[in-house]
Design a protein around this motif. Structure first.
Motif, PDB file in Angstrom:
ATOM      1  N   HIS A  77      14.704  67.463  10.311  1.00  0.00           N
ATOM      2  CA  HIS A  77      16.540  66.542  10.941  1.00  0.00           C
ATOM      3  C   HIS A  77      16.792  65.481  11.038  1.00  0.00           C
ATOM      4  O   HIS A  77      18.130  66.266  11.852  1.00  0.00           O
TER       5      HIS A  77
ATOM      6  N   GLU B  55      14.861  70.732  16.979  1.00  0.00           N
ATOM      7  CA  GLU B  55      15.867  72.280  16.375  1.00  0.00           C
ATOM      8  C   GLU B  55      17.204  71.689  17.130  1.00  0.00           C
ATOM      9  O   GLU B  55      18.272  72.318  15.793  1.00  0.00           O
TER      10      GLU B  55
ATOM     11  N   LEU C 234      10.034  70.135  19.660  1.00  0.00           N
ATOM     12  CA  LEU C 234      10.543  70.680  18.692  1.00  0.00           C
ATOM     13  C   LEU C 234      12.487  71.657  19.488  1.00  0.00           C
ATOM     14  O   LEU C 234      12.951  71.560  18.370  1.00  0.00           O
ATOM     15  N   PRO C 235      12.248  72.323  20.355  1.00  0.00           N
ATOM     16  CA  PRO C 235      13.823  72.702  20.654  1.00  0.00           C
ATOM     17  C   PRO C 235      14.662  72.176  20.975  1.00  0.00           C
ATOM     18  O   PRO C 235      15.848  71.861  20.246  1.00  0.00           O
TER      19      PRO C 235
END
Length: 383
Positions: free
Chosen positions: A296, A266, A262-263
């Protein structure tokens, strides 16, 4: 009322296929005779994975569902331990395979709607015995003749610029560029070409690399820099440099679980993320990663350079991913890849692979006598 099906045995099959590679397969057998296979191959960490499988195998005792105790193990005691993630991922694969066989359906249909069949690219690196530019070119040409429309190489043998430029290794860098040039010349302009760096560069030397390989019109550049959480801003900057030269930036083949991805998603650090069904937590977790990547605007192309069970699982996974235009396939490391699969895999059609016919993953293994058979629990799963 359907009777409860329980796991009657768990077997670990270990098959040495080259000096470099040992394939590990987990086989779950149920009391109704249904078996499911998962793959736990993890180069250089085979002993740790074998111990991890013994550690987590008790979670499937009496297991009859894909969800539940096995995937609960990821949060329980696999986080931060790649070998345990690999063990859990293999068990999860085997559960999907068995469930599909019992229901008479391919795993792809159990996961969700089948959207299509992605193109395959040939990872030819492990099949190249002669590591000269000519050796790279010959193997790439053979893969194209076999029907692949995209090729990946790892040309920078022995180079280590992870802590900055080292003049003494300039010759290795130049040799790597020569291998890229020869591969492009051999396959022509219509074949997509990827270059895997295996984390051999730092941000500054990566910028030089991006400039030097731009003339070879790469589809993507993969894993130039060690992928540590603190390197996210630097890798995001490299994505911009790649975009300026018409290539994608790919990576994250070794991460475990959605939380680790996720990081990076993002931050928009990459164009292509590469979760591996063997390391990321299995097919279910890979779907969550792919769906997060899609939100994303990022491509998901699963990492798939090992054995036939991982390949079958990856085909079923990719068939249901809207953001997976292309999938890895290990090319010609060993004839065992096809020989141990009863009936083999379907032939490529216009560079694409149909799912193997049949329920579950659609394959059955015919393992040779040289396969080592281990019972990680000493028959503790017998009922």
């Amino acid at each position: 009322m359907t009777s409860l099906r329980r796991v009657s045995s768990l077997t670990l099959h270990s098959l040495r296929v080259s000096a470099r590679t040992e394939w590990l397969f987990v086989e779950l057998k149920y009391d109704d005779g249904i078996s499911g296979f998962g793959e736990a191959t993890m180069e250089g960490h085979e002993t740790a994975v074998k111990h991890a499988i013994a550690d987590v195998a008790r979670l499937v005792e009496g297991e009859h569902r894909v969800t539940g105790p096995v995937m609960g193990a990821v949060g329980q005691f696999a986080l931060g331990n790649r070998a345990r993630f690999t063990a859990v991922s293999a068990l999860e694969q085997a559960l999907w395979d068995a469930r599909g066989k019992r229901k008479g359906l391919p795993v792809a249909e159990l996961l969700g709607p089948v959207l299509g069949h992605p193109r395959l690219y040939a990872n030819i690196n492990r099949s190249i015995d002669v590591r000269t530019p000519e050796g790279f070119a010959a193997k790439a040409a053979a893969a194209v003749a076999a029907g692949f429309g995209a090729i990946k190489i790892a040309p920078f043998d022995g180079l280590d610029w992870t802590t900055g430029y080292k003049p003494g290794q300039e010759a290795r860098y130049r040799e790597g560029l020569a291998r890229v040039a020869a591969t492009r010349a051999a396959v022509g302009d219509d074949i997509d070409l990827m270059v895997d760096c295996h984390w051999r560069f730092d941000p500054d030397t990566s910028e030089r690399l991006i400039g030097d390989v731009a003339q070879y019109r790469l589809y993507w550049l993969e894993c130039p820099v060690p992928e540590l959480p603190g390197s996210i801003p630097a890798i995001a900057a490299l994505r911009g440099s790649c975009a300026d030269r018409g290539m994608l930036l790919a990576g994250l083949e070794s991460l475990n679980g959605l939380a680790e991805f996720l990081p990076w998603l993002e931050a928009g650090a990459l164009d292509v993320v590469m979760p591996d069904v063997k390391y990321a937590g299995g097919l279910g977790e890979c779907r969550l990663i792919a769906q997060a990547a899609e939100r994303h605007g990022i491509i998901c192309s699963p990492h798939n350079p090992t054995g036939p069970v991982c390949h079958a699982a990856s085909l079923h996974l990719a068939a249901g991913l809207a953001n997976c235009p292309i999938l890895e396939h290990q090319y010609a490391e060993t004839p065992l890849f096809h020989e141990i699969v009863a009936g083999g895999f379907p032939a490529l059609v216009n560079g694409r692979a149909n799912l193997p016919p049949g329920p579950g993953f659609g394959i059955e293994l015919a393992l040779p006598q040289s396969t080592e058979v281990l019972d990680p629990l000493g028959c503790a799963l017998q009922h």
